[in-house]
Design a protein around this motif. Structure first.
Motif, PDB file in Angstrom:
ATOM      1  N   TYR A  59       0.796  -1.228   0.000  1.00 50.50           N
ATOM      2  CA  TYR A  59       0.000   0.000   0.000  1.00 50.50           C
ATOM      3  C   TYR A  59       0.834   1.287   0.000  1.00 50.50           C
ATOM      4  O   TYR A  59       0.329   2.345  -0.347  1.00 50.50           O
ATOM      5  CB  TYR A  59      -0.918   0.039   1.227  1.00 50.50           C
ATOM      6  CG  TYR A  59      -1.745  -1.198   1.421  1.00 50.50           C
ATOM      7  CD1 TYR A  59      -2.800  -1.502   0.564  1.00 50.50           C
ATOM      8  CD2 TYR A  59      -1.460  -2.086   2.467  1.00 50.50           C
ATOM      9  CE1 TYR A  59      -3.561  -2.650   0.748  1.00 50.50           C
ATOM     10  CE2 TYR A  59      -2.221  -3.227   2.657  1.00 50.50           C
ATOM     11  CZ  TYR A  59      -3.256  -3.511   1.788  1.00 50.50           C
ATOM     12  OH  TYR A  59      -3.991  -4.644   1.972  1.00 50.50           O
ATOM     13  N   MET A  69       1.749   2.616   2.709  1.00 50.64           N
ATOM     14  CA  MET A  69       1.243   3.311   3.898  1.00 50.64           C
ATOM     15  C   MET A  69       0.743   2.248   4.879  1.00 50.64           C
ATOM     16  O   MET A  69       0.600   1.075   4.511  1.00 50.64           O
ATOM     17  CB  MET A  69       0.089   4.254   3.521  1.00 50.64           C
ATOM     18  CG  MET A  69      -1.152   3.541   2.990  1.00 50.64           C
ATOM     19  SD  MET A  69      -2.472   4.686   2.450  1.00 50.64           S
ATOM     20  CE  MET A  69      -1.754   5.353   0.934  1.00 50.64           C
ATOM     21  N   PRO A  70       0.482   2.609   6.129  1.00 50.69           N
ATOM     22  CA  PRO A  70      -0.076   1.623   7.065  1.00 50.69           C
ATOM     23  C   PRO A  70      -1.408   1.055   6.559  1.00 50.69           C
ATOM     24  O   PRO A  70      -2.181   1.757   5.901  1.00 50.69           O
ATOM     25  CB  PRO A  70      -0.270   2.435   8.352  1.00 50.69           C
ATOM     26  CG  PRO A  70       0.708   3.558   8.236  1.00 50.69           C
ATOM     27  CD  PRO A  70       0.768   3.906   6.780  1.00 50.69           C
ATOM     28  N   ARG A  79      -4.146   0.320   8.089  1.00 45.85           N
ATOM     29  CA  ARG A  79      -5.342   0.990   8.599  1.00 45.85           C
ATOM     30  C   ARG A  79      -5.616   2.288   7.833  1.00 45.85           C
ATOM     31  O   ARG A  79      -6.768   2.633   7.572  1.00 45.85           O
ATOM     32  CB  ARG A  79      -5.187   1.273  10.093  1.00 45.85           C
ATOM     33  CG  ARG A  79      -6.495   1.676  10.774  1.00 45.85           C
ATOM     34  CD  ARG A  79      -6.302   1.862  12.271  1.00 45.85           C
ATOM     35  NE  ARG A  79      -5.774   0.688  12.931  1.00 45.85           N
ATOM     36  CZ  ARG A  79      -6.510  -0.355  13.290  1.00 45.85           C
ATOM     37  NH1 ARG A  79      -7.816  -0.361  13.040  1.00 45.85           N
ATOM     38  NH2 ARG A  79      -5.954  -1.382  13.904  1.00 45.85           N
ATOM     39  N   GLU A  80      -4.558   2.986   7.459  1.00 48.78           N
ATOM     40  CA  GLU A  80      -4.737   4.231   6.713  1.00 48.78           C
ATOM     41  C   GLU A  80      -5.311   3.943   5.328  1.00 48.78           C
ATOM     42  O   GLU A  80      -6.176   4.675   4.840  1.00 48.78           O
ATOM     43  CB  GLU A  80      -3.404   4.970   6.588  1.00 48.78           C
ATOM     44  CG  GLU A  80      -3.513   6.273   5.806  1.00 48.78           C
ATOM     45  CD  GLU A  80      -2.177   6.990   5.660  1.00 48.78           C
ATOM     46  OE1 GLU A  80      -2.075   7.892   4.798  1.00 48.78           O
ATOM     47  OE2 GLU A  80      -1.225   6.642   6.404  1.00 48.78           O
ATOM     48  N   TRP A  81      -4.810   2.874   4.687  1.00 46.48           N
ATOM     49  CA  TRP A  81      -5.340   2.525   3.354  1.00 46.48           C
ATOM     50  C   TRP A  81      -6.822   2.187   3.436  1.00 46.48           C
ATOM     51  O   TRP A  81      -7.620   2.629   2.603  1.00 46.48           O
ATOM     52  CB  TRP A  81      -4.558   1.357   2.761  1.00 46.48           C
ATOM     53  CG  TRP A  81      -4.901   1.088   1.329  1.00 46.48           C
ATOM     54  CD1 TRP A  81      -4.278   1.587   0.224  1.00 46.48           C
ATOM     55  CD2 TRP A  81      -5.965   0.246   0.838  1.00 46.48           C
ATOM     56  NE1 TRP A  81      -4.889   1.128  -0.920  1.00 46.48           N
ATOM     57  CE2 TRP A  81      -5.928   0.298  -0.570  1.00 46.48           C
ATOM     58  CE3 TRP A  81      -6.929  -0.535   1.455  1.00 46.48           C
ATOM     59  CZ2 TRP A  81      -6.819  -0.405  -1.376  1.00 46.48           C
ATOM     60  CZ3 TRP A  81      -7.833  -1.236   0.660  1.00 46.48           C
ATOM     61  CH2 TRP A  81      -7.775  -1.172  -0.733  1.00 46.48           C
ATOM     62  N   GLN A 118      -8.974   3.177   5.636  1.00 45.71           N
ATOM     63  CA  GLN A 118      -9.728   4.404   5.899  1.00 45.71           C
ATOM     64  C   GLN A 118      -9.886   5.233   4.627  1.00 45.71           C
ATOM     65  O   GLN A 118     -10.970   5.776   4.352  1.00 45.71           O
ATOM     66  CB  GLN A 118      -9.026   5.233   6.972  1.00 45.71           C
ATOM     67  CG  GLN A 118      -9.837   6.439   7.455  1.00 45.71           C
ATOM     68  CD  GLN A 118     -11.135   6.025   8.125  1.00 45.71           C
ATOM     69  OE1 GLN A 118     -11.226   4.959   8.734  1.00 45.71           O
ATOM     70  NE2 GLN A 118     -12.160   6.863   8.001  1.00 45.71           N
ATOM     71  N   ARG A 119      -8.828   5.323   3.849  1.00 46.86           N
ATOM     72  CA  ARG A 119      -8.922   6.074   2.594  1.00 46.86           C
ATOM     73  C   ARG A 119      -9.938   5.435   1.645  1.00 46.86           C
ATOM     74  O   ARG A 119     -10.691   6.146   0.983  1.00 46.86           O
ATOM     75  CB  ARG A 119      -7.558   6.143   1.903  1.00 46.86           C
ATOM     76  CG  ARG A 119      -6.566   7.060   2.571  1.00 46.86           C
ATOM     77  CD  ARG A 119      -5.385   7.305   1.669  1.00 46.86           C
ATOM     78  NE  ARG A 119      -4.355   8.104   2.329  1.00 46.86           N
ATOM     79  CZ  ARG A 119      -3.300   8.608   1.694  1.00 46.86           C
ATOM     80  NH1 ARG A 119      -3.154   8.391   0.395  1.00 46.86           N
ATOM     81  NH2 ARG A 119      -2.401   9.311   2.358  1.00 46.86           N
ATOM     82  N   TRP A 178      -3.884   7.402  -4.615  1.00 47.48           N
ATOM     83  CA  TRP A 178      -3.116   6.175  -4.394  1.00 47.48           C
ATOM     84  C   TRP A 178      -3.047   5.353  -5.674  1.00 47.48           C
ATOM     85  O   TRP A 178      -1.963   4.889  -6.066  1.00 47.48           O
ATOM     86  CB  TRP A 178      -3.758   5.361  -3.275  1.00 47.48           C
ATOM     87  CG  TRP A 178      -3.085   4.021  -3.095  1.00 47.48           C
ATOM     88  CD1 TRP A 178      -1.949   3.767  -2.384  1.00 47.48           C
ATOM     89  CD2 TRP A 178      -3.490   2.763  -3.658  1.00 47.48           C
ATOM     90  NE1 TRP A 178      -1.632   2.430  -2.467  1.00 47.48           N
ATOM     91  CE2 TRP A 178      -2.554   1.795  -3.242  1.00 47.48           C
ATOM     92  CE3 TRP A 178      -4.555   2.377  -4.467  1.00 47.48           C
ATOM     93  CZ2 TRP A 178      -2.654   0.464  -3.608  1.00 47.48           C
ATOM     94  CZ3 TRP A 178      -4.662   1.032  -4.844  1.00 47.48           C
ATOM     95  CH2 TRP A 178      -3.712   0.092  -4.417  1.00 47.48           C
TER      96      TRP A 178
END
Length: 353
Positions: A139, A141-142, A144-146, A148-149, A158
């Motif tokens: 991703y 990124m973390p 959880r952030e993906w 959420q996005r 992204w």
């Protein structure tokens, strides 16, 4: 779990053509029930795991649990341990699919050796060794952030910029994938009550060819990542692009230890048992009977492919909607969205003429 070498060549193929029921070019679903019949029961689980190149660990687990259920035993391993094992297996299979199958089908070529470092790390360290690095590799990124996005519909940037191989695959087909609409089919994931599972297992034990075209209440069902995500309130995937993204979301949630996967075993009466376990592709079911000498009488395996590629199932209905003008690329994307556990070939109307 890495893809194990099968004991025997059980690969098979699916031939897919719009408006025509998927044609299976082998009898793989019938093989296990013929092979296991008459075998000592305790020899079945290990052999089941070796017979299937994909999801071999899940097959071994399902066989072990179905056997214990037929004996009226409580499984020796805790539910938590079984679920953890299943989660590791599903993540391994997801990664193999993204880095090996997606480039081949979506980009038209195999991944270069230097692009396969995730799979090399998987073989060396297992899924546990990837917990920290995989979110960055996949991703950028973390996890959880993906997630959420995605839930905030903020994945455009992204998708346009992500450097990972799976992201590049998605980017290459995004425009076409968003035009390929899916057909609503009832979810197999909704059938989790003991009565429902018993009904499926009894139908399989009663009729050998049920495993080729499994149904519930006279209808085909859909299984896989997308129906599983609906259980936790995610919207149903309406097109191929969304269904492919659902796989990436499931990976993220599994990395975050969300309880998506389930294991269930049921005693069906004296010497009869069944188990269903969730795999990367969907629900896998094993059912069996034992004789008085602890040998297998009947054995049935219903894999996710048989649900999703049912003649009146999810893939067939969606593919038929493309009509006579459907092309091989669109059919390939649809097939990949439902991820059969065997190789497939897509024929256009012109090919079949």
């Amino acid at each position: 779990m890495t893809a194990a070498q099968p004991l025997l060549p059980l690969a098979g193929r699916l031939r897919l053509r719009a408006g025509v029921a998927p044609e299976r070019i082998d009898a793989r679903p019938l093989f296990a029930q013929a092979l296991f019949q008459g075998m000592p029961a305790d020899s079945v689980p290990k052999l089941a795991g070796r017979l299937y190149a994909l999801c071999g660990g899940a097959h071994e687990m399902a066989a072990r649990l179905a056997l214990a259920a037929a004996r009226g035993e409580t499984p020796r391993r805790s539910d938590a341990a079984a679920l953890r094992e299943l989660q590791q297996q599903a993540l391994s299979e997801h990664l193999r699919h993204l880095w090996l199958d997606w480039p081949r089908h979506l980009l038209g070529h195999h991944a270069a050796p230097e692009e396969l470092r995730v799979l090399a790390q998987l073989r060396q360290h297992g899924v546990a060794g990837l917990q920290e690095v995989l979110p960055h590799e996949l991703y950028g990124m973390p996890a959880r952030e993906w997630v959420q996005r995605r839930r905030e519909h903020q994945l455009d940037q992204w998708l346009a910029q992500a450097a990972s191989l799976p992201a590049r695959c998605l980017r290459a087909v995004a425009d076409l994938a968003q035009t390929l609409q899916l057909t609503r089919v009832p979810s197999l994931e909704a059938l989790r009550s003991p009565a429902d599972l018993r009904r499926i297992a009894e139908a399989a034990l009663a009729r050998a060819d049920f495993v080729l075209t499994p149904e519930f209440a006279g209808r085909a069902r859909e299984t896989g990542c997308s129906p599983r995500l609906q259980r936790i309130g995610r919207p149903r995937a309406g097109d191929v692009h969304a269904r492919l993204l659902d796989r990436l979301e499931e990976i993220a949630l599994l990395l975050l230890d969300e309880p998506l996967l389930r294991v269930r075993a049921l005693n069906l009466g004296a010497g009869r048992g069944m188990a269903c376990v969730d795999t990367a592709r969907g629900m896998l079911i094993h059912a069996l009977t034992l004789d008085g000498a602890e040998r297998v009488g009947l054995y049935r395996v219903i894999a996710p492919t048989e649900w999703n590629f049912h003649p009146r199932g999810a893939f067939t209905a969606a593919f038929a909607r493309q009509g006579a003008a459907s092309d091989r690329r669109g059919g390939t994307l649809l097939a990949l969205a439902y991820d059969p556990c065997i190789e497939f070939e897509v024929q256009t109307q012109k090919d079949a003429a």
